[in-house]
Design an enzyme around this catalytic site. Structure first.
Site, PDB file in Angstrom:
ATOM      1  N   CYS A 106       0.740  -1.197   0.129  1.00  0.00           N
ATOM      2  CA  CYS A 106       0.007  -0.113   0.015  1.00  0.00           C
ATOM      3  C   CYS A 106       0.788   1.388   0.065  1.00  0.00           C
ATOM      4  O   CYS A 106       0.437   2.167  -0.912  1.00  0.00           O
ATOM      5  CB  CYS A 106      -0.947   0.180   1.183  1.00  0.00           C
ATOM      6  SG  CYS A 106      -2.164  -1.458   1.367  1.00  0.00           S
ATOM      7  N   THR A 107       1.955   1.029   0.811  1.00  0.00           N
ATOM      8  CA  THR A 107       2.709   2.328   0.644  1.00  0.00           C
ATOM      9  C   THR A 107       3.645   2.689  -0.855  1.00  0.00           C
ATOM     10  O   THR A 107       3.602   3.574  -1.223  1.00  0.00           O
ATOM     11  CB  THR A 107       4.102   2.183   1.778  1.00  0.00           C
ATOM     12  OG1 THR A 107       3.522   2.046   2.980  1.00  0.00           O
ATOM     13  CG2 THR A 107       5.009   3.342   1.748  1.00  0.00           C
TER      14      THR A 107
END
Length: 328
Positions: free
Chosen positions: A44-45
């Site tokens: 997600c980062t």
């Protein structure tokens, strides 16, 4: 899950700053609505930083980026601040928008089943309809796919290879508790690898040279045997020492017992002598009793004789008085 040509479901959620955001407020613009499992996790980062690095290109194409997950606004604020994300992150804590877009459901990882968000992206056109949908997003190259759908070429160097994608995404698919991981840094320079020097070759051996008599090597086997023998003797001596100490302990325990036995014998002897003395005293008392009785009888007879003499004296007294009167 809405498909291309379907009307995009409208929504109303709060972003990381507490602002209310709706889909209808972006009418007339392209909206890149992407759903991700959890804040500050590896995949997600990487995805968020990809949209951040291409944000200028997306804005130039007239598009707005909106990220959605089930995390709270506080979690979104921390995530956005940490990685300087320039677009809103919407908090769908009740999963209403996720349900409307069909991205909330049962997932499986390593044989475990749980409920969570499937990574998906929807490109919504200015007319409010879905222009293109990516139902199962792979982080590697995804931002470039979105830019291509908008007709824009990307310029960011931040991307992840397919092999790295598999290791990055697996961690964030877990249900809840996971340690945030900073995305891998972009490698810009390659340092040359220093090679180790090749080992020197040994000088060739002259086969014609006379052999050198080597001194016989003493084998350490006997020494090892002697050491093992000493160890065995030491091990055998240990039980003997234990037995000796046990005997000493038993002897020490027997000494108080012997003393107690001798004390009991002495006490018994003293008691026997005391009994003998008591019996001797009783015999002497019995012998003395008959001697006392005759003496008592004699004293009684003497008392009776004395009283008889007194009576005779009393009788003699009147006679003496009569004789005296006659003489007169």
């Amino acid at each position: 899950m809405p498909q291309a040509g379907d009307a995009a479901p409208d929504f109303q959620l709060q972003d990381q700053d507490g602002n209310t955001v709706t889909l209808s407020q972006f009418a007339g613009k392209h909206v890149v609505l992407y759903f991700y499992p959890k804040d500050d996790t590896p995949g997600c980062t990487t995805e968020a930083c990809g949209f951040r690095d291409e944000h200028s290109a997306l804005e130039g194409a007239g598009a707005v980026v909106l990220g959605v997950s089930a995390d709270s606004t506080a979690s979104h604020r921390k995530f956005a601040t940490k990685f300087s994300l320039p677009f809103p992150l919407l908090a769908d804590t009740e999963h209403q928008v996720c349900d409307a877009y069909g991205v909330w459901g049962e997932k499986s990882l390593y044989g475990r089943k749980f409920l969570g968000i499937t990574r998906a992206t929807f490109l919504i056109g200015p007319d409010g309809k879905v222009k293109q949908a990516w139902p199962k997003v792979k982080v590697a190259g995804h931002v470039a796919e979105v830019l291509a759908a908008l007709g824009v070429a990307g310029s960011s160097a931040l991307d992840v290879s397919a092999s790295a994608q598999e290791s990055v995404v697996s961690a964030e698919e877990a249900p809840v508790s996971e340690t945030p991981v900073t995305p891998p840094a972009v490698v810009t320079k390659f340092e040359p690898v220093k090679r180790k020097a090749a080992p020197k070759k040994a000088a060739p051996v002259d086969e014609m040279a006379a052999p050198v008599d080597a001194a016989p090597v003493t084998k350490p086997a006997p020494a090892k045997k002697a050491v093992s023998a000493k160890k065995g003797a030491a091990k055998k001596a240990v039980p003997a020492k234990k037995a000796a100490s046990a005997k000493k302990g038993a002897a020490k325990k027997a000494v108080p017992a012997k003393k107690a036995a001798s004390a009991k014998k002495g006490a018994a002897k003293k008691a026997a002598s005391a009994k003998k003395a008591a019996s001797a005293k009783k015999g002497a008392a019995k012998k003395a009793a008959p001697a006392k009785k005759p003496a008592a009888k004699k004293s009684a007879l003497t008392k009776k004789g004395a009283s008889a003499k007194k009576g005779a004296a009393k009788k003699a007294a009147p006679a003496k008085k009569g004789a005296a009167k006659k003489k007169r």
